[in-house]
Write an enzyme that holds these catalytic residues in place. Structure first.
Site, PDB file in Angstrom:
ATOM      1  CE1 TYR A 160       1.534  -3.630   5.280  1.00  0.00           C
ATOM      2  CE2 TYR A 160       0.859  -2.919   3.101  1.00  0.00           C
ATOM      3  CZ  TYR A 160       1.610  -2.731   4.245  1.00  0.00           C
ATOM      4  OH  TYR A 160       2.421  -1.621   4.355  1.00  0.00           O
ATOM      5  CG  HIS A 173      -0.133   2.386   1.969  1.00  0.00           C
ATOM      6  ND1 HIS A 173      -0.560   1.312   2.712  1.00  0.00           N
ATOM      7  CD2 HIS A 173       1.227   2.299   1.959  1.00  0.00           C
ATOM      8  CE1 HIS A 173       0.476   0.614   3.139  1.00  0.00           C
ATOM      9  NE2 HIS A 173       1.586   1.189   2.682  1.00  0.00           N
ATOM     10  CG  HIS A 175       5.255   3.080   0.364  1.00  0.00           C
ATOM     11  ND1 HIS A 175       5.493   3.449   1.678  1.00  0.00           N
ATOM     12  CD2 HIS A 175       4.656   1.868   0.414  1.00  0.00           C
ATOM     13  CE1 HIS A 175       5.068   2.478   2.478  1.00  0.00           C
ATOM     14  NE2 HIS A 175       4.549   1.519   1.739  1.00  0.00           N
TER      15      HIS A 175
END
Length: 255
Positions: A160, A173, A175
């Site tokens: 993004y 990714h 988190h």
């Protein structure tokens, strides 16, 4: 006179800054640089004062409490939704949480949050013009088992844009947050995917100036974890201490 917003830096200039800083960094620095200038917002918000020690007992009076009965096994499957299935590449992410000596960290809370397949978070501050998925909330949690294993079923997130510099894109990714035995013992990090060309351009990933330490944030495709006609599989272990510890980030990071 009216103030004008200075133009955003180009990706080329950001990449030059990254290369220069990494060249000047002494070998063996495996922790994340908190004042990493290519990651623009760290210049204003990185810590400049001594860390303060909190009283764990006082914190526990205000922090939430959880036990084995409070974390339902279905919370580890982010693809479950009463309205239907989310859109995107279904995947399983699993690994072990261990200490520096390889011993399993048992019964610890692991949280995961992420963007959807289009690269958008379910968050009011995310105004990225990409579609929201009504069947994907983007958050889950589980407890490690007796051997330190965690396991999530989810959707591969998309990259993004972010406003660090012109044409800036964050690599795909996940988190991760890990809690210890007290709520003052929270560790936050990110997991990336192998072969992503955006890793070389990303100031957050590159704020870890040692390549070997950066590599520990990248998961490995694991064919044995993949499930026939159902999901691809990735293996990503978290090492909490020692020379091969997983690089961590500050809790106030927002990207």
């Amino acid at each position: 006179m009216t103030a004008t917003t200075p133009p955003l830096a180009s990706q080329a200039s950001i990449s030059e800054e990254i290369e220069r800083i990494q060249h000047e960094t002494k070998p063996g620095q495996t922790s994340t640089r908190l004042d990493f200038s290519p990651y623009r917002s760290t210049l204003l918000r990185h810590p400049v004062k001594e860390l303060r020690t909190l009283d764990p007992e006082e914190v526990e009076l205000y922090a939430p409490v959880f036990g084995h009965s409070d974390v339902d096994p279905t919370e580890a499957d982010l693809t479950l939704h009463p309205g239907g299935e989310p859109i995107g590449e279904r995947m399983v992410v699993t690994g072990r949480v261990v200490d520096g000596d390889g011993r399993p960290v048992r019964r610890q809370l692991v949280e995961l949050w992420q963007a959807n397949a289009a690269g958008r978070y379910v968050h009011k501050r995310d105004d990225h013009p990409a579609p929201l998925d009504p069947h994907f909330h983007g958050a889950g949690r589980c407890l490690t088992d007796d051997d330190g294993w965690y396991r999530f079923t989810t959707i591969k997130p998309g990259p993004y844009p972010w406003r660090n510099h012109h044409n800036a894109w964050r690599p795909a990714h996940l988190h991760f947050s890990l809690f210890g035995r007290e709520f003052t013992q929270r560790l936050v990090t990110q997991m990336y995917f192998p072969g992503d060309p955006l890793l070389a351009l990303d100031p957050i990933y590159q704020a870890i100036t040692e390549q070997a330490a950066r590599d520990r944030l990248v998961a490995a495709y694991d064919h044995d974890t993949s499930q026939h006609e159902w999901a691809t599989g990735y293996r990503w272990d978290v090492v909490l201490t020692g020379a091969h510890a997983t690089p961590l980030e500050r809790e106030d990071s927002d990207a």
